[in-house]
Write an enzyme that holds these catalytic residues in place. Structure first.
Site, PDB file in Angstrom:
ATOM      1  N   CYS A  64      -5.926   3.715   9.800  1.00 36.21           N
ATOM      2  CA  CYS A  64      -4.616   3.080   9.721  1.00 36.21           C
ATOM      3  C   CYS A  64      -4.365   2.654   8.281  1.00 36.21           C
ATOM      4  O   CYS A  64      -5.255   2.172   7.585  1.00 36.21           O
ATOM      5  CB  CYS A  64      -4.494   1.905  10.685  1.00 36.21           C
ATOM      6  SG  CYS A  64      -5.046   0.326  10.051  1.00 36.21           S
ATOM      7  N   GLU A  65      -3.154   2.870   7.856  1.00 37.20           N
ATOM      8  CA  GLU A  65      -2.861   2.606   6.445  1.00 37.20           C
ATOM      9  C   GLU A  65      -2.699   1.118   6.154  1.00 37.20           C
ATOM     10  O   GLU A  65      -2.630   0.717   5.006  1.00 37.20           O
ATOM     11  CB  GLU A  65      -1.621   3.384   6.000  1.00 37.20           C
ATOM     12  CG  GLU A  65      -0.318   2.932   6.622  1.00 37.20           C
ATOM     13  CD  GLU A  65       0.835   3.846   6.200  1.00 37.20           C
ATOM     14  OE1 GLU A  65       0.593   4.988   5.792  1.00 37.20           O
ATOM     15  OE2 GLU A  65       1.987   3.384   6.289  1.00 37.20           O
ATOM     16  N   HIS A  66      -2.646   0.311   7.186  1.00 44.26           N
ATOM     17  CA  HIS A  66      -2.489  -1.124   6.953  1.00 44.26           C
ATOM     18  C   HIS A  66      -3.814  -1.834   6.731  1.00 44.26           C
ATOM     19  O   HIS A  66      -3.866  -2.836   6.031  1.00 44.26           O
ATOM     20  CB  HIS A  66      -1.762  -1.770   8.140  1.00 44.26           C
ATOM     21  CG  HIS A  66      -0.409  -1.179   8.387  1.00 44.26           C
ATOM     22  ND1 HIS A  66       0.067  -0.845   9.629  1.00 44.26           N
ATOM     23  CD2 HIS A  66       0.566  -0.829   7.511  1.00 44.26           C
ATOM     24  CE1 HIS A  66       1.286  -0.324   9.518  1.00 44.26           C
ATOM     25  NE2 HIS A  66       1.606  -0.298   8.246  1.00 44.26           N
ATOM     26  N   HIS A  67      -4.873  -1.320   7.343  1.00 47.57           N
ATOM     27  CA  HIS A  67      -6.164  -2.014   7.251  1.00 47.57           C
ATOM     28  C   HIS A  67      -7.312  -1.102   6.806  1.00 47.57           C
ATOM     29  O   HIS A  67      -8.435  -1.560   6.665  1.00 47.57           O
ATOM     30  CB  HIS A  67      -6.538  -2.621   8.605  1.00 47.57           C
ATOM     31  CG  HIS A  67      -5.490  -3.543   9.158  1.00 47.57           C
ATOM     32  ND1 HIS A  67      -4.505  -3.125  10.027  1.00 47.57           N
ATOM     33  CD2 HIS A  67      -5.272  -4.860   8.935  1.00 47.57           C
ATOM     34  CE1 HIS A  67      -3.728  -4.149  10.334  1.00 47.57           C
ATOM     35  NE2 HIS A  67      -4.154  -5.211   9.686  1.00 47.57           N
ATOM     36  N   CYS A  80      -8.264  -1.934  14.221  1.00 52.76           N
ATOM     37  CA  CYS A  80      -7.690  -3.144  13.622  1.00 52.76           C
ATOM     38  C   CYS A  80      -7.157  -4.082  14.697  1.00 52.76           C
ATOM     39  O   CYS A  80      -7.073  -5.295  14.485  1.00 52.76           O
ATOM     40  CB  CYS A  80      -6.611  -2.799  12.594  1.00 52.76           C
ATOM     41  SG  CYS A  80      -5.207  -1.877  13.236  1.00 52.76           S
ATOM     42  N   HIS A 108      -6.872   1.398  18.301  1.00 52.22           N
ATOM     43  CA  HIS A 108      -6.883   0.993  16.894  1.00 52.22           C
ATOM     44  C   HIS A 108      -7.932  -0.088  16.672  1.00 52.22           C
ATOM     45  O   HIS A 108      -7.845  -1.170  17.260  1.00 52.22           O
ATOM     46  CB  HIS A 108      -5.500   0.453  16.504  1.00 52.22           C
ATOM     47  CG  HIS A 108      -4.430   1.503  16.490  1.00 52.22           C
ATOM     48  ND1 HIS A 108      -3.815   1.919  15.333  1.00 52.22           N
ATOM     49  CD2 HIS A 108      -3.894   2.248  17.492  1.00 52.22           C
ATOM     50  CE1 HIS A 108      -2.926   2.870  15.622  1.00 52.22           C
ATOM     51  NE2 HIS A 108      -2.958   3.076  16.931  1.00 52.22           N
ATOM     52  N   GLN A 160       0.345   5.639  13.515  1.00 48.24           N
ATOM     53  CA  GLN A 160       0.317   6.575  14.648  1.00 48.24           C
ATOM     54  C   GLN A 160       1.670   7.267  14.856  1.00 48.24           C
ATOM     55  O   GLN A 160       1.733   8.450  15.173  1.00 48.24           O
ATOM     56  CB  GLN A 160      -0.117   5.814  15.905  1.00 48.24           C
ATOM     57  CG  GLN A 160      -0.278   6.734  17.121  1.00 48.24           C
ATOM     58  CD  GLN A 160      -0.792   5.981  18.326  1.00 48.24           C
ATOM     59  OE1 GLN A 160      -1.474   4.976  18.193  1.00 48.24           O
ATOM     60  NE2 GLN A 160      -0.461   6.461  19.510  1.00 48.24           N
TER      61      GLN A 160
HETATM   62 ZN   LIG Z   1      -4.195  -1.382  11.240  1.00 50.55          ZN
END
Ligand SMILES: [Zn+2]
Length: 188
Positions: A76-79, A147, A145, A117
């Site tokens: 995931c590009e956020h975490h 995260c 996920h 996603q």
């Molecule tokens: Zn994430």
């Protein structure tokens, strides 16, 4: 572009979280993380046209083509934490088909990148749509996920489900046929 500095950055992260990067068990870690991250993001250096090369065929076949239960692993590009699960791809051809084995390769190309996603789902559908101009494409992804799971969000077994429906897959009938076929094959 590969640089020599990723290892240095990982070493700094180890220090930042309170570790001693020189202790025995961590000595090779910056190198291993560097290698792992490059592997997990290798989709950036892969080319759709190279993968599909010689695998687009003119065929008289007008039934739905489905490749279900494609395992995938992404970040995931956020975490920068993994999300992973299964991808189901279907399309209704219009004169052209893609070699079946190429569809998991496409999923791999887009999942080995930093992703969300929803975008991953859409990119797979859009690429098939562009390359063979089918009557429609449907992609469904079910994923967990890390995260969400590891950071203590309550629903530890929750799955996120996304779909992208293009062309005739936007009609109720075709969409349902696709979803029915996916669910029917469910044994795992
Ligand atoms: Zn994430």
């Amino acid at each position: 572009m590969p640089t020599h500095s990723m290892k240095d950055h990982v070493r700094k992260i180890l220090v930042e979280i309170g570790e001693d990067p020189d202790r025995e068990g961590l000595k090779g870690t910056p190198y291993r993380v560097d290698q792992a991250l490059r592997y997990l993001t290798k989709g950036y250096s892969q080319d759709v046209d190279k993968i599909l090369n010689n695998a687009l065929f003119n065929v008289k076949y007008d039934e739905m083509v489905i490749v279900a239960d494609i395992d995938f692993f992404s970040l995931c590009e956020h975490h920068l934490l993994p999300f992973f699960g299964r991808c189901h791809v279907a399309y209704l051809p219009d004169k052209k088909v893609i070699g079946l084995s190429k569809i998991p390769r496409l999923v791999e190309l887009f999942s080995r990148r930093l992703q969300v996603q929803e975008r991953l789902t859409y990119q797979i559908a859009e690429t098939i749509s562009k390359k063979i101009a089918p009557l429609g494409v449907g992609v469904v992804i079910e994923a967990q996920h890390m995260c969400m799971i590891m950071r203590g969000v309550e629903k530890q077994n929750s799955r996120a489900i996304t779909s992208a429906m293009l062309g005739v897959f936007q009609t109720q009938e075709t969409r349902m046929e696709f979803l029915d076929l996916i669910l029917r094959g469910r044994t795992r």
